[in-house]
Design a protein around this motif. Structure first.
Motif, PDB file in Angstrom:
ATOM      1  N   GLY A  63      40.656  33.912  -3.841  1.00  0.00           N
ATOM      2  CA  GLY A  63      41.779  34.280  -2.983  1.00  0.00           C
ATOM      3  C   GLY A  63      42.404  33.098  -2.267  1.00  0.00           C
ATOM      4  N   VAL A  64      42.306  31.906  -2.890  1.00  0.00           N
ATOM      5  CA  VAL A  64      42.897  30.703  -2.309  1.00  0.00           C
ATOM      6  C   VAL A  64      43.792  30.044  -3.353  1.00  0.00           C
ATOM      7  CG1 VAL A  64      40.895  30.330  -0.804  1.00  0.00           C
ATOM      8  CG2 VAL A  64      41.006  29.152  -3.010  1.00  0.00           C
ATOM      9  N   GLY A  65      44.629  29.146  -2.895  1.00  0.00           N
ATOM     10  CA  GLY A  65      45.457  28.383  -3.815  1.00  0.00           C
ATOM     11  C   GLY A  65      44.661  27.246  -4.443  1.00  0.00           C
ATOM     12  N   SER A  66      45.154  26.748  -5.562  1.00  0.00           N
ATOM     13  CA  SER A  66      44.446  25.656  -6.230  1.00  0.00           C
ATOM     14  C   SER A  66      44.410  24.409  -5.345  1.00  0.00           C
ATOM     15  CB  SER A  66      45.059  25.352  -7.594  1.00  0.00           C
ATOM     16  OG  SER A  66      46.415  25.028  -7.467  1.00  0.00           O
ATOM     17  N   ARG A  77      41.324  20.406  -2.488  1.00  0.00           N
ATOM     18  CA  ARG A  77      41.132  19.715  -1.214  1.00  0.00           C
ATOM     19  C   ARG A  77      39.639  19.709  -0.849  1.00  0.00           C
ATOM     20  NH1 ARG A  77      45.250  21.637   0.761  1.00  0.00           N
ATOM     21  NH2 ARG A  77      44.434  23.583   1.623  1.00  0.00           N
ATOM     22  N   ASN A  78      38.982  20.824  -1.141  1.00  0.00           N
ATOM     23  CA  ASN A  78      37.547  20.928  -0.863  1.00  0.00           C
ATOM     24  C   ASN A  78      36.697  20.259  -1.927  1.00  0.00           C
ATOM     25  OD1 ASN A  78      36.767  22.857   1.522  1.00  0.00           O
ATOM     26  ND2 ASN A  78      38.627  23.695   0.624  1.00  0.00           N
ATOM     27  N   PHE A  79      37.135  20.339  -3.171  1.00  0.00           N
ATOM     28  CA  PHE A  79      36.345  19.850  -4.306  1.00  0.00           C
ATOM     29  C   PHE A  79      37.267  19.102  -5.259  1.00  0.00           C
ATOM     30  CE2 PHE A  79      34.722  23.926  -2.762  1.00  0.00           C
ATOM     31  CZ  PHE A  79      33.506  23.508  -2.244  1.00  0.00           C
ATOM     32  N   PRO A  80      37.452  17.802  -5.051  1.00  0.00           N
ATOM     33  CA  PRO A  80      38.429  17.037  -5.835  1.00  0.00           C
ATOM     34  C   PRO A  80      38.169  17.032  -7.346  1.00  0.00           C
ATOM     35  CG  PRO A  80      37.702  15.791  -3.913  1.00  0.00           C
ATOM     36  CD  PRO A  80      36.845  17.016  -3.989  1.00  0.00           C
ATOM     37  N   THR A  81      36.904  17.190  -7.765  1.00  0.00           N
ATOM     38  CA  THR A  81      36.601  17.190  -9.196  1.00  0.00           C
ATOM     39  C   THR A  81      35.783  18.425  -9.561  1.00  0.00           C
ATOM     40  OG1 THR A  81      34.473  16.028  -9.035  1.00  0.00           O
ATOM     41  CG2 THR A  81      36.470  14.645  -9.173  1.00  0.00           C
ATOM     42  N   ARG A  82      35.788  18.735 -10.822  1.00  0.00           N
ATOM     43  CA  ARG A  82      34.977  19.845 -11.348  1.00  0.00           C
ATOM     44  C   ARG A  82      33.499  19.605 -11.025  1.00  0.00           C
ATOM     45  NH1 ARG A  82      35.543  23.629 -15.410  1.00  0.00           N
ATOM     46  NH2 ARG A  82      37.669  22.916 -15.704  1.00  0.00           N
ATOM     47  N   GLU A  83      33.069  18.367 -11.172  1.00  0.00           N
ATOM     48  CA  GLU A  83      31.668  18.032 -10.899  1.00  0.00           C
ATOM     49  C   GLU A  83      31.325  18.263  -9.429  1.00  0.00           C
ATOM     50  OE1 GLU A  83      33.734  16.062 -12.714  1.00  0.00           O
ATOM     51  OE2 GLU A  83      32.816  16.415 -14.676  1.00  0.00           O
ATOM     52  N   ALA A 137      34.727  27.103 -17.577  1.00  0.00           N
ATOM     53  CA  ALA A 137      35.368  27.927 -16.545  1.00  0.00           C
ATOM     54  C   ALA A 137      36.623  27.229 -16.030  1.00  0.00           C
ATOM     55  CB  ALA A 137      34.395  28.177 -15.397  1.00  0.00           C
ATOM     56  N   HIS A 138      37.686  27.986 -15.893  1.00  0.00           N
ATOM     57  CA  HIS A 138      38.959  27.436 -15.416  1.00  0.00           C
ATOM     58  C   HIS A 138      38.967  27.409 -13.887  1.00  0.00           C
ATOM     59  CE1 HIS A 138      40.883  27.332 -19.322  1.00  0.00           C
ATOM     60  NE2 HIS A 138      40.276  28.478 -19.571  1.00  0.00           N
ATOM     61  N   LEU A 139      39.286  26.263 -13.336  1.00  0.00           N
ATOM     62  CA  LEU A 139      39.297  26.119 -11.887  1.00  0.00           C
ATOM     63  C   LEU A 139      40.366  26.989 -11.236  1.00  0.00           C
ATOM     64  CD1 LEU A 139      38.566  22.317 -11.417  1.00  0.00           C
ATOM     65  CD2 LEU A 139      36.984  24.231 -11.609  1.00  0.00           C
ATOM     66  N   GLU A 140      41.473  27.192 -11.931  1.00  0.00           N
ATOM     67  CA  GLU A 140      42.525  28.052 -11.392  1.00  0.00           C
ATOM     68  C   GLU A 140      42.020  29.494 -11.256  1.00  0.00           C
ATOM     69  OE1 GLU A 140      43.028  25.874 -13.961  1.00  0.00           O
ATOM     70  OE2 GLU A 140      44.029  24.392 -12.694  1.00  0.00           O
ATOM     71  N   ARG A 141      41.203  29.935 -12.212  1.00  0.00           N
ATOM     72  CA  ARG A 141      40.628  31.282 -12.135  1.00  0.00           C
ATOM     73  C   ARG A 141      39.688  31.381 -10.938  1.00  0.00           C
ATOM     74  NH1 ARG A 141      35.503  33.078 -14.685  1.00  0.00           N
ATOM     75  NH2 ARG A 141      35.266  35.167 -13.906  1.00  0.00           N
ATOM     76  N   ILE A 142      38.925  30.315 -10.702  1.00  0.00           N
ATOM     77  CA  ILE A 142      38.009  30.300  -9.560  1.00  0.00           C
ATOM     78  C   ILE A 142      38.800  30.411  -8.263  1.00  0.00           C
ATOM     79  CG2 ILE A 142      36.360  28.865  -8.279  1.00  0.00           C
ATOM     80  CD1 ILE A 142      35.440  27.806 -11.080  1.00  0.00           C
ATOM     81  N   ALA A 143      39.879  29.631  -8.158  1.00  0.00           N
ATOM     82  CA  ALA A 143      40.714  29.680  -6.950  1.00  0.00           C
ATOM     83  C   ALA A 143      41.287  31.082  -6.762  1.00  0.00           C
ATOM     84  CB  ALA A 143      41.828  28.638  -7.040  1.00  0.00           C
TER      85      ALA A 143
END
Length: 190
Positions: free
Chosen positions: A45-48, A53-59, A35-41
């Motif tokens: 409805g938030v910026g990457s 800032r909330n979740f520095p890593t995928r893990e 899953a792409h983190l940019e797609r999640i952002a």
């Protein structure tokens, strides 16, 4: 309440965090570790920058998403018991458990990556789910709707078995039948 650097999060920051976690569960369930983190952002409805800032890593994001799903599942118990008779509350909660298990199944590869990185996203899950079941079953026993000789650990084992064999989205009908069978077995003898 969620905190950032020791301070409570503002309401908008808390909402953003919740939207990110909900989008992450959907993305990791559907796409797994890829899953792409940019797609999640974007879906949240938030910026990457807000996501990182909330979740520095995928893990960090995967672990937080899983823990949030467990919390949502367990936090539903009081509301269910306030609005439904105990037996129906348990039935409604078991459906939520299967939803949780389906998401967890979809996130399996992603959660394995978290474990491989040295973190245990499951640390409190079993205890929290067991406590939720205990609360529901005690209420059912007190109301005379559930047998008193079945322990919450027995019910958890039954739910885990259903989740193991029938948590894929295409198996939902089978999961529902197995839940009904299990819940019918909890009724006290007439």
């Amino acid at each position: 309440m969620a905190q950032e650097a020791g301070r409570p999060l503002r309401a908008d920051a808390r909402r953003n965090r919740e939207k990110i976690l909900a989008a992450a569960v959907r993305a990791f369930t559907e796409e797994g570790l890829d899953a792409h983190l940019e797609r999640i952002a974007k879906e949240a409805g938030v910026g990457s920058g807000t996501l990182y800032r909330n979740f520095p890593t995928r893990e960090d994001l995967i672990e937080a998403a899983h823990r949030n799903e467990v919390a949502r599942l367990c936090d539903a118990v009081p509301g269910l018991l306030e609005t439904l008779p105990p037996g129906e509350a348990l039935r409604a909660w078991t459906r939520r458990f299967i939803d949780y298990a389906t998401a967890k199944r979809g996130m399996a590869r992603a959660l394995s990556a978290v474990v491989d990185a040295g973190t245990n996203p499951y640390a409190d899950s079993h205890r929290l789910i067991q406590e939720a079941l205990d609360t529901l079953m005690r209420a059912g026993v007190a109301a005379g709707e559930i047998r008193s000789d079945i322990r919450p650990t027995d019910m958890f084992a039954a739910l885990a078995g259903i989740a193991l064999t029938s948590a894929a989205p295409e198996q939902r009908e089978q999961a529902e039948r197995l839940l009904d069978l299990t819940l019918d077995g909890l009724r006290p003898p007439s």
